[in-house]
Design a protein around this motif. Structure first.
Motif, PDB file in Angstrom:
ATOM      1  N   GLU A  48       0.790  -1.231   0.000  1.00 51.68           N
ATOM      2  CA  GLU A  48       0.000   0.000   0.000  1.00 51.68           C
ATOM      3  C   GLU A  48       0.827   1.288   0.000  1.00 51.68           C
ATOM      4  O   GLU A  48       0.275   2.363  -0.201  1.00 51.68           O
ATOM      5  CB  GLU A  48      -0.947   0.005   1.213  1.00 51.68           C
TER       6      GLU A  48
ATOM      7  N   PRO B 154       2.864   1.949  -4.773  1.00 53.07           N
ATOM      8  CA  PRO B 154       2.441   3.193  -5.428  1.00 53.07           C
ATOM      9  C   PRO B 154       3.509   4.289  -5.382  1.00 53.07           C
ATOM     10  O   PRO B 154       3.612   5.095  -6.308  1.00 53.07           O
ATOM     11  CB  PRO B 154       1.191   3.610  -4.643  1.00 53.07           C
TER      12      PRO B 154
ATOM     13  N   SER C 109      -1.957   6.437  -8.158  1.00 51.95           N
ATOM     14  CA  SER C 109      -1.078   5.967  -7.084  1.00 51.95           C
ATOM     15  C   SER C 109      -1.155   6.894  -5.874  1.00 51.95           C
ATOM     16  O   SER C 109      -1.169   6.432  -4.724  1.00 51.95           O
ATOM     17  CB  SER C 109       0.366   5.882  -7.584  1.00 51.95           C
TER      18      SER C 109
ATOM     19  N   ARG D 270      -4.281   6.251  -3.937  1.00 55.37           N
ATOM     20  CA  ARG D 270      -4.184   4.997  -3.179  1.00 55.37           C
ATOM     21  C   ARG D 270      -3.461   5.232  -1.857  1.00 55.37           C
ATOM     22  O   ARG D 270      -3.894   4.754  -0.792  1.00 55.37           O
ATOM     23  CB  ARG D 270      -3.447   3.951  -4.016  1.00 55.37           C
TER      24      ARG D 270
ATOM     25  N   ARG E 242      -5.764   7.212   0.538  1.00 55.16           N
ATOM     26  CA  ARG E 242      -6.797   6.385   1.177  1.00 55.16           C
ATOM     27  C   ARG E 242      -6.208   5.555   2.313  1.00 55.16           C
ATOM     28  O   ARG E 242      -6.797   5.438   3.387  1.00 55.16           O
ATOM     29  CB  ARG E 242      -7.471   5.467   0.158  1.00 55.16           C
ATOM     30  N   THR E 243      -5.035   4.965   2.074  1.00 51.69           N
ATOM     31  CA  THR E 243      -4.395   4.138   3.106  1.00 51.69           C
ATOM     32  C   THR E 243      -4.032   4.972   4.323  1.00 51.69           C
ATOM     33  O   THR E 243      -4.293   4.589   5.466  1.00 51.69           O
ATOM     34  CB  THR E 243      -3.129   3.472   2.542  1.00 51.69           C
TER      35      THR E 243
ATOM     36  N   GLY F 250      -7.865   2.442 -12.106  1.00 51.01           N
ATOM     37  CA  GLY F 250      -6.832   1.914 -11.221  1.00 51.01           C
ATOM     38  C   GLY F 250      -6.828   0.412 -11.087  1.00 51.01           C
ATOM     39  O   GLY F 250      -5.986  -0.149 -10.372  1.00 51.01           O
TER      40      GLY F 250
ATOM     41  N   GLN G 227     -14.441  -0.877  -3.441  1.00 49.26           N
ATOM     42  CA  GLN G 227     -13.115  -1.502  -3.516  1.00 49.26           C
ATOM     43  C   GLN G 227     -13.154  -2.891  -2.883  1.00 49.26           C
ATOM     44  O   GLN G 227     -12.585  -3.856  -3.415  1.00 49.26           O
ATOM     45  CB  GLN G 227     -12.087  -0.627  -2.807  1.00 49.26           C
TER      46      GLN G 227
END
Length: 362
Positions: free
Chosen positions: A149, A153, A186, A189, A192-193, A234, A267
């Motif tokens: 994660e 990216p 990327s 991503r 979000r993490t 994505g 997701q």
């Protein structure tokens, strides 16, 4: 800190005397005289322990225990039954439902206080053990997160940036734009993490991450298509949505927060999807609630229910771990703060999430 006790007892004199005993022994006590009122009191008062009579009118003690245990926040809440008879079958039924102890009426004040202290001590040890396990699991998961994660990216951003710069220097604008789009994917991503980990940290410290969320108008249909397009770009695997809705505009919610919630739901639903089947999404207004049903066929062999949704939980093979395992847990906590409900089910290769949140002013 003074331990908080909820006493559920329909005998008014016994309830008053028991409350007095508890308060004299340095407990804070609130009383309910009916079963359902006791469940509601537990939710609002958030006690450290419940003492409950079995023989209650309308909703008996067994049903009270079932309803309390159905609330994730109170799965491990210490629960002591009061009973007028030392019946083996009553005790067996109570233990099967998750009762921690029994006291037979009439009971001595000393027995009541000692039993409560013993259960509070065991509860404290259990919480510490569960906390250590979650932290250990969190550390294990973080190594996976670092690879899947963050590093993946980030490497993509670094490498694509270099290539995009070279292309722009050579006036290859169109080619550079496609790489910049990859950089954006990327970056989102990683965002979000990071957001999930920050929110989880706040939840772990009993803070509401969404206390400053704004209240506005959200175009559900437009938001759905926006999220679909982003996920499509994505994803390395093909997928299709079948989207039905009898509403377009939702009032009273933060669009950025709702975008996160829906993105996480979608997701999760497509991550291990069987791409021979479309993802089914039905959104509708029902009894002053927004009801969203998301369903798909999935690959792999695993089952999951609502009670399984916990921090860093992965339903599939941990060796195939992708993601933090925090998405559904955080959504579940958010749904609770808006007084909604979320149900999750995965069995026989059918994965379903039902989300229900209150709405107004349609």
């Amino acid at each position: 800190m003074i331990p908080k006790i909820v006493l559920i007892e329909d005998d008014l004199l016994l309830a008053e005397n028991t409350k007095t005993i508890l308060e004299l022994n340095q407990f804070e006590c609130e009383v309910a005289h009916k079963g359902q009122l006791g469940v509601e009191l537990v939710q609002s008062f958030k006690p450290d322990l419940v003492v409950c009579d079995i023989m209650l009118d309308e909703v008996d003690g067994f049903e009270v225990l079932k309803r309390i245990r159905a609330i994730p926040e109170f799965i491990y809440l210490p629960f002591i039954f009061l009973t007028a008879r030392a019946d083996f079958w009553d005790k067996r039924k109570g233990m099967n439902l998750g009762a921690d102890d029994f006291l037979t009426k009439p009971f001595m004040s000393k027995d009541l206080v000692e039993t409560i202290h013993a259960r509070l001590e065991l509860s404290s040890q259990k919480k510490e053990s569960v906390g250590l396990e979650i932290r250990k699991n969190a550390v294990d998961v973080f190594y996976h997160i670092s690879s899947h994660e963050y590093l993946t990216p980030l490497n993509g951003i670094v490498n694509l940036s270099k290539m995009a710069i070279e292309m722009l220097q050579n006036s290859q604008v169109n080619d550079a734009l496609s790489l910049i789009e990859g950089i954006s994917i990327s970056g989102n991503r990683i965002l979000r993490t990071t957001r999930k980990l920050l929110w989880y940290n706040q939840l772990s410290n009993n803070n509401n991450p969404w206390r400053n969320a704004t209240s506005g108008t959200v175009n559900i249909l437009a938001l759905h298509h926006q999220i679909y397009d982003t996920l499509k770009k994505g994803s390395s695997m093909p997928f299709e949505f079948s989207f039905k809705s009898n509403i377009n505009i939702l009032y009273g919610y933060d669009e950025v927060l709702l975008e996160f919630v829906l993105t996480e739901l979608y997701q999760n639903i497509i991550q291990y999807a069987n791409h021979a089947h479309k993802v089914y999404i039905d959104t509708r207004l029902e009894n002053n609630h927004l009801l969203m049903i998301i369903r798909n066929h999935y690959l792999g062999n695993y089952t999951i229910c609502t009670n399984d949704v916990k921090p860093f939980f992965q339903a599939h093979n941990p060796k195939d771990m992708n993601g933090t395992g925090l998405g559904l847990y955080i959504i579940q906590e958010w749904v609770r703060t808006v007084h909604g409900k979320m149900e999750v089910s995965a069995q026989n290769n059918l994965f379903e999430i039902i989300l229900k949140i209150p709405v107004s002013n349609f």
